[in-house]
Design a protein around this motif. Structure first.
Motif, PDB file in Angstrom:
ATOM      1  N   GLY A  39     -36.540 -25.487  -2.276  1.00  0.00           N
ATOM      2  CA  GLY A  39     -35.186 -25.663  -1.751  1.00  0.00           C
ATOM      3  C   GLY A  39     -34.479 -24.348  -1.501  1.00  0.00           C
ATOM      4  N   HIS A  40     -33.181 -24.353  -1.723  1.00  0.00           N
ATOM      5  CA  HIS A  40     -32.332 -23.186  -1.494  1.00  0.00           C
ATOM      6  C   HIS A  40     -32.708 -22.043  -2.428  1.00  0.00           C
ATOM      7  N   PRO A  41     -32.583 -20.791  -1.955  1.00  0.00           N
ATOM      8  CA  PRO A  41     -32.911 -19.633  -2.809  1.00  0.00           C
ATOM      9  C   PRO A  41     -32.089 -19.593  -4.098  1.00  0.00           C
ATOM     10  N   GLY A  42     -30.856 -20.084  -4.069  1.00  0.00           N
ATOM     11  CA  GLY A  42     -30.015 -20.086  -5.261  1.00  0.00           C
ATOM     12  C   GLY A  42     -30.547 -20.965  -6.373  1.00  0.00           C
ATOM     13  N   GLU A  43     -31.440 -21.893  -6.019  1.00  0.00           N
ATOM     14  CA  GLU A  43     -31.983 -22.812  -7.009  1.00  0.00           C
ATOM     15  C   GLU A  43     -33.104 -22.178  -7.831  1.00  0.00           C
ATOM     16  N   LEU A  44     -33.605 -21.018  -7.401  1.00  0.00           N
ATOM     17  CA  LEU A  44     -34.688 -20.373  -8.136  1.00  0.00           C
ATOM     18  C   LEU A  44     -34.230 -19.843  -9.487  1.00  0.00           C
ATOM     19  N   GLY A  45     -32.918 -19.658  -9.662  1.00  0.00           N
ATOM     20  CA  GLY A  45     -32.394 -19.165 -10.925  1.00  0.00           C
ATOM     21  C   GLY A  45     -32.161 -20.250 -11.952  1.00  0.00           C
ATOM     22  N   VAL A  46     -32.524 -21.472 -11.633  1.00  0.00           N
ATOM     23  CA  VAL A  46     -32.329 -22.589 -12.556  1.00  0.00           C
ATOM     24  C   VAL A  46     -33.601 -22.805 -13.356  1.00  0.00           C
ATOM     25  N   ARG A  47     -33.436 -22.847 -14.673  1.00  0.00           N
ATOM     26  CA  ARG A  47     -34.577 -23.105 -15.570  1.00  0.00           C
ATOM     27  C   ARG A  47     -34.525 -24.548 -16.029  1.00  0.00           C
ATOM     28  N   VAL A  48     -35.679 -25.173 -16.089  1.00  0.00           N
ATOM     29  CA  VAL A  48     -35.801 -26.567 -16.521  1.00  0.00           C
ATOM     30  C   VAL A  48     -36.791 -26.582 -17.677  1.00  0.00           C
ATOM     31  N   GLU A  49     -36.339 -27.054 -18.840  1.00  0.00           N
ATOM     32  CA  GLU A  49     -37.193 -27.070 -20.030  1.00  0.00           C
ATOM     33  C   GLU A  49     -37.122 -28.432 -20.704  1.00  0.00           C
ATOM     34  N   VAL A  50     -38.272 -28.896 -21.177  1.00  0.00           N
ATOM     35  CA  VAL A  50     -38.319 -30.127 -21.958  1.00  0.00           C
ATOM     36  C   VAL A  50     -37.983 -29.773 -23.396  1.00  0.00           C
ATOM     37  N   ARG A  51     -36.995 -30.444 -23.953  1.00  0.00           N
ATOM     38  CA  ARG A  51     -36.565 -30.221 -25.345  1.00  0.00           C
ATOM     39  C   ARG A  51     -36.602 -31.551 -26.068  1.00  0.00           C
ATOM     40  N   GLY A  52     -37.730 -31.842 -26.699  1.00  0.00           N
ATOM     41  CA  GLY A  52     -37.889 -33.119 -27.385  1.00  0.00           C
ATOM     42  C   GLY A  52     -37.928 -34.247 -26.377  1.00  0.00           C
ATOM     43  N   GLU A  53     -37.012 -35.190 -26.502  1.00  0.00           N
ATOM     44  CA  GLU A  53     -36.946 -36.330 -25.595  1.00  0.00           C
ATOM     45  C   GLU A  53     -36.073 -36.044 -24.372  1.00  0.00           C
ATOM     46  N   THR A  58     -30.605 -24.835 -17.276  1.00  0.00           N
ATOM     47  CA  THR A  58     -29.756 -23.662 -17.457  1.00  0.00           C
ATOM     48  C   THR A  58     -29.875 -22.782 -16.226  1.00  0.00           C
ATOM     49  N   GLY A  59     -28.864 -21.965 -16.000  1.00  0.00           N
ATOM     50  CA  GLY A  59     -28.924 -21.007 -14.906  1.00  0.00           C
ATOM     51  C   GLY A  59     -27.603 -20.885 -14.184  1.00  0.00           C
ATOM     52  N   THR A  60     -27.607 -20.037 -13.160  1.00  0.00           N
ATOM     53  CA  THR A  60     -26.419 -19.772 -12.357  1.00  0.00           C
ATOM     54  C   THR A  60     -26.751 -20.026 -10.899  1.00  0.00           C
ATOM     55  N   VAL A  61     -25.844 -20.709 -10.207  1.00  0.00           N
ATOM     56  CA  VAL A  61     -26.014 -20.985  -8.781  1.00  0.00           C
ATOM     57  C   VAL A  61     -24.826 -20.424  -8.013  1.00  0.00           C
ATOM     58  N   ALA A  62     -24.955 -20.346  -6.697  1.00  0.00           N
ATOM     59  CA  ALA A  62     -23.950 -19.695  -5.865  1.00  0.00           C
ATOM     60  C   ALA A  62     -22.699 -20.533  -5.632  1.00  0.00           C
ATOM     61  N   SER A  63     -22.818 -21.867  -5.683  1.00  0.00           N
ATOM     62  CA  SER A  63     -21.665 -22.697  -5.354  1.00  0.00           C
ATOM     63  C   SER A  63     -21.706 -24.018  -6.108  1.00  0.00           C
ATOM     64  N   ALA A  64     -20.551 -24.669  -6.165  1.00  0.00           N
ATOM     65  CA  ALA A  64     -20.472 -25.994  -6.785  1.00  0.00           C
ATOM     66  C   ALA A  64     -21.304 -26.988  -5.989  1.00  0.00           C
ATOM     67  N   GLN A  65     -21.342 -26.834  -4.669  1.00  0.00           N
ATOM     68  CA  GLN A  65     -22.142 -27.721  -3.828  1.00  0.00           C
ATOM     69  C   GLN A  65     -23.627 -27.585  -4.176  1.00  0.00           C
ATOM     70  N   CYS A  66     -24.083 -26.356  -4.380  1.00  0.00           N
ATOM     71  CA  CYS A  66     -25.478 -26.117  -4.767  1.00  0.00           C
ATOM     72  C   CYS A  66     -25.779 -26.786  -6.100  1.00  0.00           C
ATOM     73  N   ARG A  67     -24.852 -26.654  -7.065  1.00  0.00           N
ATOM     74  CA  ARG A  67     -25.034 -27.292  -8.367  1.00  0.00           C
ATOM     75  C   ARG A  67     -25.128 -28.809  -8.216  1.00  0.00           C
ATOM     76  N   GLU A  68     -24.266 -29.402  -7.392  1.00  0.00           N
ATOM     77  CA  GLU A  68     -24.284 -30.848  -7.185  1.00  0.00           C
ATOM     78  C   GLU A  68     -25.584 -31.299  -6.521  1.00  0.00           C
ATOM     79  N   GLU A  69     -26.098 -30.505  -5.579  1.00  0.00           N
ATOM     80  CA  GLU A  69     -27.376 -30.834  -4.940  1.00  0.00           C
ATOM     81  C   GLU A  69     -28.503 -30.829  -5.969  1.00  0.00           C
ATOM     82  N   ILE A  70     -28.492 -29.830  -6.838  1.00  0.00           N
ATOM     83  CA  ILE A  70     -29.515 -29.745  -7.885  1.00  0.00           C
ATOM     84  C   ILE A  70     -29.407 -30.934  -8.824  1.00  0.00           C
ATOM     85  N   LEU A  71     -28.198 -31.253  -9.254  1.00  0.00           N
ATOM     86  CA  LEU A  71     -28.024 -32.383 -10.169  1.00  0.00           C
ATOM     87  C   LEU A  71     -28.429 -33.693  -9.510  1.00  0.00           C
ATOM     88  N   GLY A  72     -28.218 -33.822  -8.206  1.00  0.00           N
ATOM     89  CA  GLY A  72     -28.681 -35.006  -7.479  1.00  0.00           C
ATOM     90  C   GLY A  72     -30.198 -35.112  -7.492  1.00  0.00           C
TER      91      GLY A  72
END
Length: 102
Positions: A39-53, A58-72
């Motif tokens: 996806g977007h280059p700003g999404e490369l700074g997002v880390r995804v880790e399994v923690r138990g269940e 975690t991470g930093t993105v360029a915009s609230a819209q980018c964050r919402e796209e990732i959460l979607g």
């Protein structure tokens, strides 16, 4: 040659179900990471880790819209898995004053 899991019967007990769920979650997280990387280059700074269940984002993105796209994408890929998001939006506003250099 490995036949990992070939011919093994699962008892269906809590431990077997928990192991299957963990494997499924890890597979789904790997799939999510592939989507984020494509996806977007700003999404490369997002880390995804399994923690138990649960899954931790975690991470930093360029915009609230980018964050919402990732959460979607996360909601779509990890439906039914508890997700804790610590994704923050980078401050991109112009400074309110001139920088003074010594």
């Amino acid at each position: 040659m490995s036949n990992h899991g070939a011919g093994q019967a699962h008892s269906g007990g809590p431990a077997a179900g928990s192991t299957a769920n963990a494997s499924n979650t890890e597979y789904r997280v790997a799939h999510l990471i592939e989507h984020l990387a494509a996806g977007h280059p700003g999404e490369l700074g997002v880390r995804v880790e399994v923690r138990g269940e649960a899954v931790q984002l975690t991470g930093t993105v360029a915009s609230a819209q980018c964050r919402e796209e990732i959460l979607g994408m996360v909601r779509e890929e990890l439906s039914g898995v508890p997700v804790h998001s610590d994704i923050v939006v980078a401050e991109n506003s112009a400074p309110g004053h001139a920088e003074e250099l010594a």
